[in-house]
Every structure is written in structure tokens, then in C-alpha cells.
Design a protein around this motif. Sequence first.
Motif, PDB file in Angstrom:
ATOM      1  N   GLY A  28       0.763  -1.237   0.000  1.00 38.96           N
ATOM      2  CA  GLY A  28       0.000   0.000   0.000  1.00 38.96           C
ATOM      3  C   GLY A  28       0.788   1.278   0.000  1.00 38.96           C
ATOM      4  N   HIS A  29       2.100   1.219  -0.252  1.00 38.79           N
ATOM      5  CA  HIS A  29       2.917   2.431  -0.201  1.00 38.79           C
ATOM      6  C   HIS A  29       3.026   3.033  -1.605  1.00 38.79           C
ATOM      7  N   PHE A  30       1.995   3.738  -2.013  1.00 35.96           N
ATOM      8  CA  PHE A  30       1.941   4.274  -3.368  1.00 35.96           C
ATOM      9  C   PHE A  30       2.472   5.699  -3.486  1.00 35.96           C
ATOM     10  N   THR A  31       2.604   6.409  -2.378  1.00 34.15           N
ATOM     11  CA  THR A  31       3.066   7.791  -2.444  1.00 34.15           C
ATOM     12  C   THR A  31       4.515   7.838  -2.897  1.00 34.15           C
ATOM     13  N   PRO A  32       4.825   8.535  -3.975  1.00 36.79           N
ATOM     14  CA  PRO A  32       6.225   8.599  -4.435  1.00 36.79           C
ATOM     15  C   PRO A  32       7.130   9.192  -3.361  1.00 36.79           C
ATOM     16  N   LEU A  33       8.259   8.520  -3.123  1.00 37.52           N
ATOM     17  CA  LEU A  33       9.148   8.918  -2.040  1.00 37.52           C
ATOM     18  C   LEU A  33      10.436   9.562  -2.524  1.00 37.52           C
ATOM     19  N   ASN A  34      10.556   9.752  -3.831  1.00 42.12           N
ATOM     20  CA  ASN A  34      11.709  10.472  -4.366  1.00 42.12           C
ATOM     21  C   ASN A  34      11.348  10.985  -5.753  1.00 42.12           C
ATOM     22  N   GLY A  35      12.234  11.809  -6.304  1.00 39.90           N
ATOM     23  CA  GLY A  35      11.939  12.439  -7.580  1.00 39.90           C
ATOM     24  C   GLY A  35      11.785  11.454  -8.721  1.00 39.90           C
ATOM     25  N   ASN A  36      12.557  10.380  -8.706  1.00 42.42           N
ATOM     26  CA  ASN A  36      12.434   9.383  -9.763  1.00 42.42           C
ATOM     27  C   ASN A  36      11.068   8.719  -9.743  1.00 42.42           C
ATOM     28  N   GLU A  37      10.599   8.362  -8.553  1.00 46.66           N
ATOM     29  CA  GLU A  37       9.278   7.740  -8.460  1.00 46.66           C
ATOM     30  C   GLU A  37       8.187   8.732  -8.853  1.00 46.66           C
ATOM     31  N   GLN A  38       8.405  10.012  -8.581  1.00 48.82           N
ATOM     32  CA  GLN A  38       7.391  11.007  -8.929  1.00 48.82           C
ATOM     33  C   GLN A  38       7.261  11.163 -10.439  1.00 48.82           C
ATOM     34  N   PHE A  39       8.396  11.269 -11.158  1.00 46.47           N
ATOM     35  CA  PHE A  39       8.260  11.483 -12.603  1.00 46.47           C
ATOM     36  C   PHE A  39       7.711  10.240 -13.296  1.00 46.47           C
ATOM     37  N   LYS A  40       7.975   9.057 -12.720  1.00 42.19           N
ATOM     38  CA  LYS A  40       7.393   7.846 -13.304  1.00 42.19           C
ATOM     39  C   LYS A  40       5.890   7.788 -13.063  1.00 42.19           C
ATOM     40  N   LYS A  41       5.463   8.273 -11.907  1.00 40.17           N
ATOM     41  CA  LYS A  41       4.021   8.312 -11.642  1.00 40.17           C
ATOM     42  C   LYS A  41       3.341   9.356 -12.521  1.00 40.17           C
ATOM     43  N   ASP A  42       4.017  10.472 -12.748  1.00 36.47           N
ATOM     44  CA  ASP A  42       3.428  11.549 -13.556  1.00 36.47           C
ATOM     45  C   ASP A  42       3.175  11.106 -14.994  1.00 36.47           C
ATOM     46  N   ASP A  43       4.081  10.288 -15.545  1.00 37.59           N
ATOM     47  CA  ASP A  43       3.901   9.851 -16.932  1.00 37.59           C
ATOM     48  C   ASP A  43       4.806   8.654 -17.191  1.00 37.59           C
ATOM     49  N   ASP A  44       4.257   7.619 -17.777  1.00 35.88           N
ATOM     50  CA  ASP A  44       5.029   6.418 -18.088  1.00 35.88           C
ATOM     51  C   ASP A  44       6.163   6.758 -19.059  1.00 35.88           C
ATOM     52  N   GLY A  45       7.338   6.211 -18.784  1.00 36.59           N
ATOM     53  CA  GLY A  45       8.486   6.488 -19.633  1.00 36.59           C
ATOM     54  C   GLY A  45       8.284   6.112 -21.086  1.00 36.59           C
ATOM     55  N   LEU A  46       7.456   5.109 -21.352  1.00 38.65           N
ATOM     56  CA  LEU A  46       7.224   4.704 -22.737  1.00 38.65           C
ATOM     57  C   LEU A  46       6.540   5.806 -23.547  1.00 38.65           C
ATOM     58  N   ASN A  47       5.833   6.688 -22.856  1.00 31.92           N
ATOM     59  CA  ASN A  47       5.084   7.731 -23.565  1.00 31.92           C
ATOM     60  C   ASN A  47       5.972   8.818 -24.156  1.00 31.92           C
ATOM     61  N   VAL A  48       7.231   8.876 -23.736  1.00 34.46           N
ATOM     62  CA  VAL A  48       8.091   9.965 -24.191  1.00 34.46           C
ATOM     63  C   VAL A  48       8.426   9.854 -25.681  1.00 34.46           C
ATOM     64  N   ARG A  49       8.271   8.690 -26.242  1.00 32.32           N
ATOM     65  CA  ARG A  49       8.607   8.535 -27.650  1.00 32.32           C
ATOM     66  C   ARG A  49       7.815   9.513 -28.525  1.00 32.32           C
TER      67      ARG A  49
END
Length: 564
Positions: A28-49
Motif C-alpha cells: 500500500g505504499h503508493f506515495t512517491p518517495l523520491n523524484g524518480n518515483e514522482q516522474f514515473k508516476k506523472d507519466d510512463d516512460g514509454l510515452n516519451v517517444r
Amino acid sequence: MAATPQNPTAAPRRKVSRHRGEGQWAVGHFTPLNGNEQFKKDDDGLNVRTRIETIYSKRGFDSIDPNDLRGRMRWWGLYTQRKPGIDGGKTAILEPEELDDKYFMLRVRIDGGRLTTEQLRVIGEVSQEFARGTADITDRQNIQLHWIRIEDVPEIWERLEAVGLSTTEACGDTPRVILGSPVAGIAEDEIIDGTPAIDEIHRRILGNKDFSNLPRKFKTAVSGSPLLDVAHEINDVAFVGVNHPEHGPGFDLWVGGGLSTNPKIGQRLGAWVPLDEVADVHVGVLSIFRDYGYRRLRTRARLKFLVADWGIEKFRQVLEDEYLERKLVDGPAPDQPVARWRDHVGVHRQKDGRFYVGFAPRVGRVDGTTLTKIAEVAAAHGSGRLRTTVEQKMIVLDVEEGQVESLVEGLEALDLTVKPSPFRRGTMACTGIEYCKLAIVETKARGASLIDELERRIPEFDEPITINLNGCPNACARIQVADIGLKGQLVLNSQGEQVEGFQVHLGGALGLEAGFGRKVRGLKVTSDELPDYVERVLKRFQAEREAGERFATWAARASEEALS
């Protein structure tokens, strides 16, 4: 299916906890705890293409969002490279934007190390046209290019994908390239061909958003070779060919290996996996990492830490009960490999009567022109297939006996020897400070010159020896498991000046006697002194070794004076 940030209503496997813990989704620990987890939650890396193709490639480097530039673009094999002229002393003190050049490293993903001559030719052409001729064969069977402009990336993708190649998830917090035996399906002594399993794993995971947000990178290896030729001991999950006394050929399952600054050797789960179940088990292990992996601290976000905390009994129980919903079959460990070299260099008969020919570039460094010529030479001698290895080498497959001698001559003309010295055969180097933003010292040219010096100074040396140079502590070149591992750092020379050098690790090994090298207190060497040091320690090994003794065994018992 466990709950995820994208699907928080799915039934969690355990009661949701309100404390932040280690950032594990499964509890249940879904809150991003660092900047890397935050940017991944904001948008999936696959979408950057899409943004690369429609915005960044048209507007240029300065238009790239920082979270895409230093984060999500890795999901498509792109890292910014180091700005020229920045010395190693500034690596840890400059901000990312100060280290970034406006060019990229592009990693071409080569699962199982499998290439056609057409694919290699295209990589060579891309190198020549878009990467200033650069190309490095990595110790994970990929090929890396440098000096890539963002404006050229869409066309590069188009050319690569037209011949079945990809850069998808070659980097980032994703399932990385799947290592495979470079002689899968052709070796006379093969226990089992893992190719169908690699293909099925690739089909299930690549570009799949169920697995595109992992705590960190996830490394996989599959080999049915008795030579244990994919460094299975240092992968997150590995499937190693074995013969079960009742069920026949299959795979022994390993988890939790990895190097970097906190190295761990993978552990056997004691489970035998048949070929047609490898992909299921792989997805199970990968899902455990996604759901239970630690996301609070990047330094603890690898599977090896979870395995160390849980132990193999609990890991196997969770895999069986929560993900596979069935028990795995107990199985035997792999046999000790007989051969001292595991790189397949040289001329070897295939099980179909033809031959494969393995050759050794210097520390994995080639260039676009050379890659194109390798493809031409292979095709001219009847081969349509090549393989890369986890030792930065390459193999030409399917050569008729009457073509072998001519092929060898063609490779030798490109300075790609089929009968290398132990030094050329056993020396690897990471990218180093030339392009890498994490590096402290130069490695590729240093490794190449070390080979030349040792060949000149100790021409009679004929024992297998591995010498691995790394530009920083992160161990991309596997320094801890080399006979002589060299970790780049700044050291003081005899005049008290700070210069490039290495901390020395001695006696590491892979295989069933895998272990980490010994560090002698205060044993550091400047880059300029490196040939003298290696010559000295190898001559002491020659003088003191017992009959048949390996360097790693000698180094474990030698005095500190002998190793200094």
C-alpha cells in the motif's frame, strides 16, 4: 493482480499500511518517495517517444523537458553523454545540467545477442551517418552509439526497426535486454536451447506498461550452455541449463544477483523450470520486484536487497503462492564448467557440422565502418547470423568448413583476431570518462594500451586472466568478479599530485566458485603505473602458483606484499 498507482482499486495482497515504509506497492505504499518515483508516476516512460518524434526532434535539445531528458528518455535507450573537457574530479560536484552535453548515447537492444548480417550492417551505417562512427559492444550483448543528436533519433529508430532492431527499454527502470547464450541452438554440448524462452519473455514484457515502472532496472539471463556463459550469478533473475534426473533438460532458477557498490551473488531457489514455463516464472519474479521492490531509496531499489531481506525460502514461497499459484519442482544445481574461458572465442564445430568463429575486438570498441565490414565478411562466407557475447566479443555462425580459413583471414585483416592473447581476450572496459557522466577516469584507451603493453612485456603468459577496468564505483565492467578488477578513482602520484588511477580488486570470479575480489589495504595505482603493476603481479603469480592453480585461487592465499 496487485494494486498499483494506475489501478488502486485492485485487491491488494496484504492489508494496506499507512506508514511510508520502503515504498512497496504490494503493502500500500503508493506515495512517491523520491523524484524518480514522482516522474514515473506523472507519466510512463514509454510515452516519451511521441514527444521525441513530434516535439523534441523538431525543436531541438533545448526544448526537452528535464524529467524527460534525464529520466523518461532512458526508456528508449537514450542517455545524455558527458560534456567534453570535464575532469573526473568534478563528476560528483557538478549539477546534471553542467555535465550534460547536447548529444546522446543510444543503446541498441540485442536480446540473446542475436544479430543478422543485415542488422549489423544497418547498425554500422547508422553509426557512420549519425554517431561519428562510434560503436561499442557492451558486456550485456548490446551495441552503444555516441554523438547522437535528438533531431536524428526518429530516423535512426525507423532504420533500426525496419530490420527488427529496437532501443525500447534498453535503459531506465525497466526489464533490460535478456542475455542469452551466444551459441544457443548450435553448440554441440548444449544442455537445452533457451531461445524459445527468450522470445516468449521478450513478447510478454517489452513495451508492456504492466512492467514499465519498476523500482529500478531488472536484468535477465537465460542459457542452456554448460559453460555458464551469461554471467548468471550477477543478474536479477537467471535460468541456467541443467538436466533433471527425472524430468530431463530444463533450467535452474537463480535470483538476486547484482554488482555496483553493494555487490551480491545470485542465489539458487532450488527450483527446476521446464522450457515452456520459463516465461511464466520470469513474469512472476519480475512482478514480485514491481510489487514488493523498495522504492524509497534508489540505493536499495534492486531485487538483490529484497532477496537478502526475505531469504530464498520466503522468496520462493511468495513466488509460488501469490504469483504462480502452484509449486515449483525441486531440481539440481548446474555442474561446474570444464572450460576456463566462457567467451566462445576461436573456431568451434556446431552440432550441424558447420562452424562458428568467435573473435575479439579490443575492450569491445569497434566503429561503424568495422561493423559494416564484419557483416560483409560474414555474408561473403555464407553466414547470415552473428552473436554478441557478455565479454564484449562477437561470433560468426554457420560457416562451412571450407570457408573457415578465409573467414578468419578476413577478420584478422580488420584487427579482429580469432586467436587473441590472454590479455586481449580477457580485458574489458566500460565507457569511461570519454562519454559517461558518472565516470572519474578514462577506461577504453587505457585498456587497449594495457593490452599492448602486456603482450609486449609478458609474451609467454598463457593462462586465462580477466582484467576489468571501470571508470567509477558502479561496476558496469564487473570489476568485483574479475581476476584483476580496477575501479577508477583519483589517486595521488609520487609527487603528491591528484591524478587518474584505480583501486585494485584481486581474485574475483564467476562460475560455481563465484566470489568477489580481494581488496588489499591501500592498494591503489595511477593510470600511468598500471602496466608496471599488472606485469609485476602476474609475474609473481607465475613464480608462486602451484600446478594448475588459477589466478583467483593464488590471489586469495598470496601475501599482501606479493599483491602490491
